[in-house]
Design a protein around this motif. Structure first.
Motif, mmCIF file in Angstrom:
data_model
loop_
_atom_site.group_PDB
_atom_site.id
_atom_site.type_symbol
_atom_site.label_atom_id
_atom_site.label_comp_id
_atom_site.label_asym_id
_atom_site.label_seq_id
_atom_site.Cartn_x
_atom_site.Cartn_y
_atom_site.Cartn_z
ATOM 1 N N GLY A 60 0.817 -1.218 0.083
ATOM 2 C CA GLY A 60 -0.100 0.105 0.100
ATOM 3 C C GLY A 60 0.847 1.239 -0.096
ATOM 4 O O GLY A 60 1.989 1.218 0.641
ATOM 5 N N LYS A 61 0.246 2.289 -0.590
ATOM 6 C CA LYS A 61 0.839 3.608 -0.581
ATOM 7 C C LYS A 61 1.104 4.116 1.122
ATOM 8 O O LYS A 61 1.984 4.528 1.297
ATOM 9 C CB LYS A 61 -0.094 4.772 -1.114
ATOM 10 C CG LYS A 61 -0.186 4.284 -2.582
ATOM 11 C CD LYS A 61 -1.244 5.260 -3.454
ATOM 12 C CE LYS A 61 -1.510 4.817 -4.783
ATOM 13 N NZ LYS A 61 -2.633 5.824 -5.107
ATOM 14 N N GLN A 62 0.063 3.644 1.847
ATOM 15 C CA GLN A 62 0.249 3.634 3.142
ATOM 16 C C GLN A 62 -0.085 2.374 3.948
ATOM 17 O O GLN A 62 -1.028 1.621 3.706
ATOM 18 C CB GLN A 62 -1.007 4.762 3.786
ATOM 19 C CG GLN A 62 -0.931 5.177 5.393
ATOM 20 C CD GLN A 62 -2.107 5.756 5.940
ATOM 21 O OE1 GLN A 62 -2.775 6.411 4.985
ATOM 22 N NE2 GLN A 62 -1.978 6.101 7.274
ATOM 23 N N GLU A 63 0.883 1.827 4.793
ATOM 24 C CA GLU A 63 0.768 0.508 5.494
ATOM 25 C C GLU A 63 0.732 0.928 6.924
ATOM 26 O O GLU A 63 1.462 1.478 7.636
ATOM 27 C CB GLU A 63 1.962 -0.417 4.983
ATOM 28 C CG GLU A 63 1.763 -0.353 3.462
ATOM 29 C CD GLU A 63 2.716 -1.794 3.159
ATOM 30 O OE1 GLU A 63 3.706 -1.924 4.044
ATOM 31 O OE2 GLU A 63 2.853 -2.127 1.929
ATOM 32 N N ILE A 64 -0.491 0.136 7.390
ATOM 33 C CA ILE A 64 -0.551 0.108 8.964
ATOM 34 C C ILE A 64 -0.685 -0.962 9.426
ATOM 35 O O ILE A 64 -1.262 -2.024 9.176
ATOM 36 C CB ILE A 64 -2.110 0.781 9.223
ATOM 37 C CG1 ILE A 64 -2.151 2.486 8.538
ATOM 38 C CG2 ILE A 64 -2.507 0.898 10.652
ATOM 39 C CD1 ILE A 64 -3.623 3.025 8.524
ATOM 40 N N ASP A 65 0.270 -1.010 10.556
ATOM 41 C CA ASP A 65 0.393 -2.421 11.262
ATOM 42 C C ASP A 65 -0.718 -2.685 12.237
ATOM 43 O O ASP A 65 -0.576 -1.883 13.184
ATOM 44 C CB ASP A 65 1.919 -2.422 11.810
ATOM 45 C CG ASP A 65 2.344 -3.807 12.420
ATOM 46 O OD1 ASP A 65 1.338 -4.965 12.322
ATOM 47 O OD2 ASP A 65 3.459 -3.987 13.082
ATOM 48 N N VAL A 66 -1.346 -3.772 11.838
ATOM 49 C CA VAL A 66 -2.194 -4.141 13.157
ATOM 50 C C VAL A 66 -2.216 -5.598 13.720
ATOM 51 O O VAL A 66 -2.958 -6.063 13.826
ATOM 52 C CB VAL A 66 -3.623 -3.969 12.563
ATOM 53 C CG1 VAL A 66 -3.976 -2.232 12.174
ATOM 54 C CG2 VAL A 66 -4.078 -4.614 11.153
ATOM 55 N N THR A 67 -0.795 -6.135 13.459
ATOM 56 C CA THR A 67 -0.298 -7.204 13.926
ATOM 57 C C THR A 67 -0.957 -7.481 15.383
ATOM 58 O O THR A 67 -0.891 -6.846 16.299
ATOM 59 C CB THR A 67 1.109 -7.492 13.981
ATOM 60 O OG1 THR A 67 1.470 -7.096 12.763
ATOM 61 C CG2 THR A 67 1.271 -8.867 14.511
ATOM 62 N N GLY A 68 -1.541 -8.625 15.782
ATOM 63 C CA GLY A 68 -1.877 -9.129 17.005
ATOM 64 C C GLY A 68 -3.443 -8.583 17.254
ATOM 65 O O GLY A 68 -4.007 -8.903 18.505
ATOM 66 N N GLN A 69 -3.976 -7.977 16.368
ATOM 67 C CA GLN A 69 -5.345 -7.333 16.519
ATOM 68 C C GLN A 69 -6.480 -7.856 15.626
ATOM 69 O O GLN A 69 -6.119 -8.498 14.655
ATOM 70 C CB GLN A 69 -5.338 -5.607 16.363
ATOM 71 C CG GLN A 69 -4.509 -4.993 17.212
ATOM 72 C CD GLN A 69 -4.410 -3.526 17.436
ATOM 73 O OE1 GLN A 69 -3.830 -2.924 16.425
ATOM 74 N NE2 GLN A 69 -5.090 -2.852 18.364
ATOM 75 N N ILE A 70 -7.589 -7.494 15.923
ATOM 76 C CA ILE A 70 -8.803 -8.023 15.306
ATOM 77 C C ILE A 70 -9.633 -6.958 14.376
ATOM 78 O O ILE A 70 -9.725 -5.963 14.953
ATOM 79 C CB ILE A 70 -9.650 -9.018 16.098
ATOM 80 C CG1 ILE A 70 -9.084 -10.167 16.743
ATOM 81 C CG2 ILE A 70 -10.907 -9.314 15.350
ATOM 82 C CD1 ILE A 70 -9.564 -10.968 17.755
ATOM 83 N N LEU A 71 -9.859 -7.211 13.347
ATOM 84 C CA LEU A 71 -10.471 -6.565 12.447
ATOM 85 C C LEU A 71 -12.203 -6.961 12.216
ATOM 86 O O LEU A 71 -12.188 -7.832 11.775
ATOM 87 C CB LEU A 71 -9.964 -6.124 10.887
ATOM 88 C CG LEU A 71 -8.852 -5.377 10.801
ATOM 89 C CD1 LEU A 71 -7.540 -5.773 11.767
ATOM 90 C CD2 LEU A 71 -8.180 -5.400 9.411
ATOM 91 N N VAL A 72 -12.861 -6.070 12.530
ATOM 92 C CA VAL A 72 -14.350 -6.143 12.230
ATOM 93 C C VAL A 72 -14.839 -5.199 11.606
ATOM 94 O O VAL A 72 -14.444 -4.276 11.704
ATOM 95 C CB VAL A 72 -15.333 -6.520 13.685
ATOM 96 C CG1 VAL A 72 -14.656 -7.646 14.513
ATOM 97 C CG2 VAL A 72 -15.020 -5.116 14.759
ATOM 98 N N PRO A 73 -16.122 -5.334 11.005
ATOM 99 C CA PRO A 73 -16.673 -4.347 10.369
ATOM 100 C C PRO A 73 -17.209 -3.288 11.160
ATOM 101 O O PRO A 73 -17.641 -3.509 12.447
ATOM 102 C CB PRO A 73 -18.207 -5.172 9.695
ATOM 103 C CG PRO A 73 -17.710 -6.470 9.868
ATOM 104 C CD PRO A 73 -16.597 -6.767 11.012
ATOM 105 N N GLY A 74 -17.422 -1.974 10.751
ATOM 106 C CA GLY A 74 -17.843 -0.992 11.477
ATOM 107 C C GLY A 74 -19.387 -1.165 11.933
ATOM 108 O O GLY A 74 -20.095 -1.820 11.180
ATOM 109 N N PHE A 75 -19.610 -0.667 13.277
ATOM 110 C CA PHE A 75 -20.910 -0.878 14.039
ATOM 111 C C PHE A 75 -21.895 0.015 13.199
ATOM 112 O O PHE A 75 -21.780 1.047 12.927
ATOM 113 C CB PHE A 75 -20.822 -0.851 15.446
ATOM 114 C CG PHE A 75 -19.665 -1.345 15.934
ATOM 115 C CD1 PHE A 75 -19.261 -2.787 15.371
ATOM 116 C CD2 PHE A 75 -18.870 -0.796 16.817
ATOM 117 C CE1 PHE A 75 -18.165 -3.676 15.910
ATOM 118 C CE2 PHE A 75 -17.649 -1.772 17.532
ATOM 119 C CZ PHE A 75 -17.596 -2.886 16.962
ATOM 120 N N ILE A 76 -23.299 -0.563 13.378
ATOM 121 C CA ILE A 76 -24.360 0.208 12.904
ATOM 122 C C ILE A 76 -25.578 0.509 14.030
ATOM 123 O O ILE A 76 -26.254 -0.731 14.157
ATOM 124 C CB ILE A 76 -25.153 -0.486 11.651
ATOM 125 C CG1 ILE A 76 -23.765 -0.576 10.587
ATOM 126 C CG2 ILE A 76 -26.183 0.499 10.912
ATOM 127 C CD1 ILE A 76 -24.357 -1.461 9.235
#
Length: 569
Positions: A60-76
């Motif tokens: 990516g042009k911008q890379e963000i390290d989220v190692t060890g974390q969990i990604l979930v969809p935004g809440f509604i």
């Protein structure tokens, strides 16, 4: 936000395939797959406001390290009134978006009851500039019934004028369920206007054939179920059930057993009315998520209800999953059980202080909206020739009430408050400059031993609601509402102990949410010095004036038997 870069189709495909470098890549995290319930390690590539690719390795042009974390969809949040957060849409955005709420489906009927279409237009315009995606449903019941005086009235022809805005989903909660069953012409005109579009429901305790008739009108969702049995019947009859946990209406514990991996496809989460103090102390949808999991719901069921099921229920096909082509609404959390957000992305924009500062804010509306008659201690006397008295019985944590009957002696032509029996005077004063109506009754459940509390947050007509055991203090509290353009005030022995000014329609502060939160702490403490035992006395008071929630309520026209849908003579 208007300046967000939208995703070009060809570019998005190229970034998904890896032929072009992605705009942003979240690297090293685990994605919570809401189809299978698995946690899958892999990158998330973002192109503009959309997700391009998942589960693969990207640059990516911008890379963000989220190692060890969990990604979930935004809440509604599937049903709420932003006005009830007591802050503007911009401060609401700043308050809850960092907690992972990326879409809020709001009904601006609080401000619409004060200033009509201009209130809806204010929210529509605000939605164009917030980080979160605010969806503005069109208010169906302004006023909620014929038994109150509101500042405006909206008919089907009025709603036509504000249809078609990009933020629109459909018709907001249809509270006038008797009007549906009786095929009232005005009710039918609004429903026909939105036929085959989304129509939000509101039918507390409705059951059997009456419920069938209500759903037959094409009404799809329900947030007023307060028991397992009520929610199950509505679910079985095809309604999407929205589990609600607000500052007053707390139904999460009662409905939690119904939320399973099977039912989660048709259940959602909402807050309805939640103020910054509760958000600060407990949380918002993040609080609901961790509490439901702690109560025994599976993480898959809960996170589905918070995102994918919500998106499906309201026809928002562009969100609800971390998947290619979906909006890049992503929450980075520590673990599924705690749901503590460390990063949030709304449409590909990271939620940061800098991005909040970059928003274009619009001018507030509905200033100087409190046009109430000046009252004196004499205004709060209750005449009558019967000692048997209808009394509103508060059920803490619910907006439904009991219809109690108490014997109250008549002394000097007045039925007086009796703190020893927890019988408190409640008075509603019309404040829109229409007729100056004043109606009084009794309420049980505040625990009030002295003084008075007044508020212009008074659902849904938002007249002045005042409770007290001292008429002089009640007059001071009520008159103070005009001086501060509405809000909350606590009075004891002729002194104002605490107050919060809400000059935007008598509903919203112009202060940052942190100031509102801290002031609510002072108000709550002041209320306790009067003997108040309720955790949230101010919003509890507000709902005592809503004549579409059983069983007994009060408006500026008198006490209302909600089951009979009539004013008690």
């Amino acid at each position: 936000m208007n300046d967000v870069k939208t995703s070009n189709l060809e570019t998005r495909i190229a970034q998904a395939k890896g032929d072009e470098i992605a705009d942003i890549v979240l690297k090293g995290g685990r994605i919570f797959d809401l189809m299978t319930g698995e946690l899958i390690t892999g990158d998330v590539a973002i192109c503009g406001d959309r997700i391009a690719g998942v589960f693969e390795t990207y640059t990516g042009k911008q890379e963000i390290d989220v190692t060890g974390q969990i990604l979930v969809p935004g809440f509604i949040d599937t049903h709420l009134h932003i006005e009830s957060s007591l802050v503007t849409p911009f401060e609401f955005d700043r308050c809850v978006t960092p907690r992972g709420v990326t879409t809020a489906i709001c009904d601006p009927h609080e401000i619409a009851n004060v200033i009509g279409l201009d209130g809806i237009r204010y929210f529509q315009e605000a939605s164009e500039h917030t980080l979160m995606d605010i969806r503005v449903q069109l208010s169906s019941c302004v006023p909620s019934t014929h038994m109150e005086t509101a500042g405006a009235e909206l008919l089907a022809d009025d709603l036509k004028q504000v249809m078609g805005h990009p933020s629109s989903i459909g018709l907001a909660e249809f509270m006038n369920y008797p009007g549906v069953m009786l095929r009232d012409p005005q009710a039918m005109a609004k429903i026909k206007l939105f036929e085959d579009q989304h129509i939000d429901g509101h039918c507390p305790q409705l059951s059997g054939r009456d419920l069938n008739a209500y759903i037959a009108a094409g009404i799809r969702t329900e947030h007023e179920a307060t028991t397992f049995e009520e929610a199950r019947e509505k679910l079985r009859k095809g309604m999407r059930v929205l589990i609600r946990e607000g500052s007053v209406s707390k139904d999460m514990h009662a409905l939690q057993p119904l939320l399973t991996d099977i039912t989660s496809a048709y259940m959602c989460l909402c807050t309805d009315d939640r103020n910054p103090l509760d958000i600060g102390e407990h949380g918002h949808l993040d609080y609901m998520i961790r509490t439901l999991i702690a109560l025994g719901c599976s993480p898959l069921a809960v996170y589905r209800a918070a995102s994918l099921s919500a998106a499906e229920a309201f026809g928002l096909k562009d969100r609800g999953m971390i998947a290619p082509s979906k909006r890049a609404d992503i929450v980075v959390i520590d673990n599924l059980e705690n749901c503590n957000a460390s990063k949030v992305f709304c449409g590909g924009v990271e939620v940061t202080h800098k991005n909040f500062e970059a928003r274009l804010e619009i001018a507030p509306v509905a200033r100087n909206s409190v046009q109430a008659p000046r009252v004196s201690a004499q205004s709060f006397r209750t005449t009558g020739n019967r000692e048997e008295t209808d009394v509103i019985g508060i059920l803490e944590g619910k907006i439904i009430t009991e219809h109690l009957h108490e014997v109250i002696p008549i002394e000097d032509g007045d039925k007086k408050p009796d703190p020893k029996r927890d019988l408190t005077r409640i008075t509603v004063i019309e404040r829109h400059g229409k007729n100056g109506n004043i109606a009084s009754g009794f309420v049980k459940g505040f625990g009030l031993q002295a003084g008075a509390i007044a508020s212009t947050v008074c659902h849904d007509h938002h007249n002045i609601a005042c409770v007290g055991v001292d008429y002089d203090d009640m007059a001071l509290a009520a008159n103070r509402m005009s001086e501060i353009e509405g809000g909350f005030v606590v009075v004891k022995d002729g002194q104002i102990l605490a107050e919060l000014a809400l000059p935007v329609a008598g509903l919203m502060s112009l202060e940052p949410f942190e100031v509102v939160r801290d002031t609510l702490v002072d108000l709550r403490a002041a209320a306790k010095t009067l003997g108040v035992t309720l955790e949230e006395p101010f919003l509890q008071l507000a709902f005592l004036a809503l004549p579409v929630i059983p069983a007994l309520k009060i408006t500026d026209r008198g006490m209302v038997d909600v089951h009979k849908f009539e004013i008690i003579s």
